[in-house]
Design an enzyme around this catalytic site. Structure first.
Site, PDB file in Angstrom:
ATOM      1  N   ILE A  20       0.844  -1.210   0.000  1.00 21.81           N
ATOM      2  CA  ILE A  20       0.000   0.000   0.000  1.00 21.81           C
ATOM      3  C   ILE A  20       0.870   1.246   0.000  1.00 21.81           C
ATOM      4  CG2 ILE A  20      -1.942   1.182   1.097  1.00 21.81           C
ATOM      5  CD1 ILE A  20      -2.604  -1.445   2.537  1.00 21.81           C
ATOM      6  N   THR A 131      -6.052  -0.271  10.809  1.00 13.94           N
ATOM      7  CA  THR A 131      -6.800  -1.308  10.107  1.00 13.94           C
ATOM      8  C   THR A 131      -8.142  -1.564  10.789  1.00 13.94           C
ATOM      9  OG1 THR A 131      -6.824  -3.694   9.690  1.00 13.94           O
ATOM     10  CG2 THR A 131      -5.424  -2.962  11.481  1.00 13.94           C
ATOM     11  N   ASP A 132      -9.095  -2.063  10.015  1.00 17.09           N
ATOM     12  CA  ASP A 132     -10.391  -2.416  10.626  1.00 17.09           C
ATOM     13  C   ASP A 132     -10.258  -3.622  11.561  1.00 17.09           C
ATOM     14  OD1 ASP A 132     -10.044  -4.441   8.728  1.00 17.09           O
ATOM     15  OD2 ASP A 132     -11.988  -4.151   7.762  1.00 17.09           O
ATOM     16  N   GLU A 133      -9.109  -4.350  11.468  1.00 18.91           N
ATOM     17  CA  GLU A 133      -8.947  -5.540  12.317  1.00 18.91           C
ATOM     18  C   GLU A 133      -8.875  -5.189  13.797  1.00 18.91           C
ATOM     19  OE1 GLU A 133      -6.455  -8.759  11.265  1.00 18.91           O
ATOM     20  OE2 GLU A 133      -6.842  -8.533   9.136  1.00 18.91           O
ATOM     21  N   TYR A 156      -1.278  -9.776  15.332  1.00 13.73           N
ATOM     22  CA  TYR A 156      -1.159  -8.632  14.413  1.00 13.73           C
ATOM     23  C   TYR A 156      -2.153  -7.539  14.798  1.00 13.73           C
ATOM     24  CZ  TYR A 156      -2.447  -5.760  10.397  1.00 13.73           C
ATOM     25  OH  TYR A 156      -2.776  -4.687   9.603  1.00 13.73           O
ATOM     26  N   LYS A 160      -1.596  -3.650  16.210  1.00 14.98           N
ATOM     27  CA  LYS A 160      -2.113  -2.431  15.553  1.00 14.98           C
ATOM     28  C   LYS A 160      -2.994  -1.651  16.540  1.00 14.98           C
ATOM     29  CE  LYS A 160      -1.581  -1.295  11.780  1.00 14.98           C
ATOM     30  NZ  LYS A 160      -0.511  -0.550  11.068  1.00 14.98           N
TER      31      LYS A 160
END
Ligand code: NAD
Ligand code: DAU
Length: 342
Positions: A20, A131-133, A156, A160
Site C-alpha cells: 500500500i 486497520t479495521d482488524e 497482528y 495495531k
C-alpha cells in the site's frame, strides 16, 4: 466540508516500499508533484524497491528501521519533514501466529518511536495507517464505525490496536496533530503473495491447490489500494487533527466466492479449491462503515470491483518476473510452515 487545511511540503512515507505504501507514493507524486517525498523503509521480506521502479528520481529513499530512534531523527531533520504518513508495519495475520514477537516490536515500539521523534521534530501532521482488524469480528449484521469497541483477536491486530492507543495518547497528552485511518482489506498490484487474492491467483495460474481456510464463509470487505491511497491523501490534506476515519468501499465477499471468481476469470477448474484447517481465532466477518470520511471529507471509493479484480489479475499475469522473484527463498520457507500438514 474543508477542501484543504494542510499543504504538506515534505512528506516522509514509512513502509513506502511495501504494497500500500508504494501505491500511496505513486498517488502522492501524481497528485502533488511539487511535494518532496522521502520513503523510509527497512526493506523486510515485504519491502521491495522494484515496487517504486517507475518513480525513480521522483522520491528519495532511506533504508532504516522505524524502531531506530537515531535513524528516524536524522531522517526527519535532514529532509525538513512536515508530514509523516506511517505505513511501516508487519502486516500479515498468519505470520503473527507463527512468530508474534516482531509484530509487537515493529508495530508498537516502531510506531512509538515514530511518534516521539516526530513530536520532537515539530512534524505538523502524522497519519497513522491502521486497520479495521482492531475492531475484532462482526456477526452477520452491521458494520464497524469509528466508535466500535477495540477488540482485536490476532497478535497482528492486537499490535495495531496497541499502536492506535499510543497514537491516541499523543493526541490527548501532547496535542500532537495525528490522525488515524482504519481501512478494510486492500487488493491491487504489488500485493505480497502471502495474502488471499495474490496467493490464490498465482496458485491458480500454476495449477496448484488453493488453500481455503475453514468453511470459506469468512467475509472480507475489499477495496482497491488506489482508492485507499486517495483516502489517505484526502486525510493528509483535509482531515481533522485527532480524528479517526474508517475507509472502505462496502464490498463484502465470502472468501470462497472470491476464490471462485478468480478461477472463473482465469478459466481454471473449481477442483483446485482445497479446504484446509482454519486459522486460529479467525475473524468471521469485517464490514466497514465509511460514512464519516464521505460526509466530512467528501472521499468515496471509485473502483468497480469487477474491473479492479480483472485489472489486478492482468497485472499479476504480466508481472511474473516480479512475483517469481519475491516468492523465492524466505517465502518458500514461510509457505511450507504455513501450509504443510493443514
Ligand atoms: P506490507 O507488508 O506490504 O508492507 C510493509 C512495509 O513496511 C514493507 O515495505 C516493509 O519493508 C516495511 N517495514 C516493515 N517493518 C519495518 C521496520 N521495522 N522499519 C521500516 N520499515 C519496515 O504491508 P501493506 O499491506 O502495504 O500494509 C501497510 C500498512 O497498511 C500496515 O500498517 C497495515 O497494517 C495497514 N493496512 C493494511 C491493509 C491490507 O489489506 N493490506 C488494510 C488496512 C491497513
Ligand atoms: O482488514 C484489513 C487487514 O486485511 C489488514 O490489516 C491486514 O494487513 C491484511 O493482511 C488483511 O488481513 P486478512 O487476514 O483479512 O487478509 P488475508 O489476505 O491474510 O486473508 C483474507 C481472508 O482469506 C481471511 O479470512 C483468511 C482467508 N485466507 C487467507 C489465506 C492467505 C484463506 O482462506 N486462505 C489463505 O491461504
Amino acid at each position: 466540508m474543508p477542501t484543504q487545511n494542510f499543504n504538506p511540503q515534505s512528506v516522509l512515507v514509512t513502509g513506502g516500499a511495501g504494497f500500500i505504501g508504494s501505491n500511496f507514493v505513486r498517488t502522492l507524486i501524481e497528485r502533488r508533484p511539487d511535494t518532496r517525498v522521502t520513503v523510509l523503509d527497512k526493506l523486510t521480506y515485504a519491502g521491495n524497491l522494484e515496487n517504486l521502479a517507475d518513480l525513480e528520481g521522483q522520491y528519495s529513499f532511506l533504508r532504516a528501521d522505524i524502531t531506530d530512534a537515531e535513524a528516524v531523527r536524522a531522517a526527519l531533520q535532514s529532509r525538513d519533514i512536515d508530514a509523516v504518513v506511517h505505513f511501516a508495519a508487519e502486516s500479515h495475520v498468519d505470520r503473527s501466529i507463527l512468530g508474534p514477537m516482531v509484530f509487537t516490536h515493529t508495530n508498537v515500539l516502531g510506531t512509538h518511536v515514530m511518534l516521539e521523534e516526530s513530536r520532537a521534530a515539530g512534524v505538523e501532521r502524522f497519519i497513522h495507517i491502521s486497520t479495521d482488524e482492531v475492531y475484532g469480528s462482526l456477526g452477520p449484521e452491521g458494520a464497524f464505525t469509528e466508535r466500535s469497541p477495540i477488540d482485536p483477536t490476532s497478535p497482528y491486530a492486537a499490535s495495531k490496536a496497541a499502536s492506535d492507543l499510543v497514537v491516541q495518547s499523543y493526541i490527548k497528552t501532547f496535542d500532537f496533530p495525528a490522525i488515524i485511518t482504519r481501512c478494510s482489506n486492500n487488493y491491487g498490484p504489488y500485493q505480497f503473495p502471502e495474502k488471499l487474492i495474490p496467493l490464490m491467483l498465482i496458485n491458480a495460474m500454476n495449477d496448484k491447490p488453493l488453500p481455503v481456510y475453514g468453511d470459506g464463509m469468512n467475509v472480507r470487505d475489499w477495496i482497491h489500494t488506489r482508492d485507499h491511497s486517495l483516502a489517505v491523501l484526502r486525510v493528509l490534506e483535509a482531515g481533522a487533527p485527532g480524528a479517526v476515519y474508517n475507509v472502505g468501499s462496502s464490498n463484502e465477499w465470502p472468501n470462497i466466492e472470491i476464490v471462485k471468481l478468480i478461477l472463473r476469470v482465469l478459466g481454471k477448474p473449481e477442483s483446485l479449491i482445497t479446504f484446509v484447517k482454519d486459522r486460529p481465532a479467525h475473524d468471521r466477518r469485517y464490514a466497514i462503515d465509511s460514512s464519516k470520511i464521505k460526509r466530512e471529507l467528501g472521499w468515496e471509493a471509485e473502483t468497480d470491483f469487477d474491473a479492479g479484480i480483472a485489472e489486478t489479475i492482468a497485472w499479476y499475469r504480466e508481472h511474473e518476473d516480479w512475483w517469481r522473484r519475491v516468492m523465492s527463498g524466505e517465502y518458500m520457507e514461510y509457505y511450507d510452515k504455513q501450509y504443510a500438514n493443514r
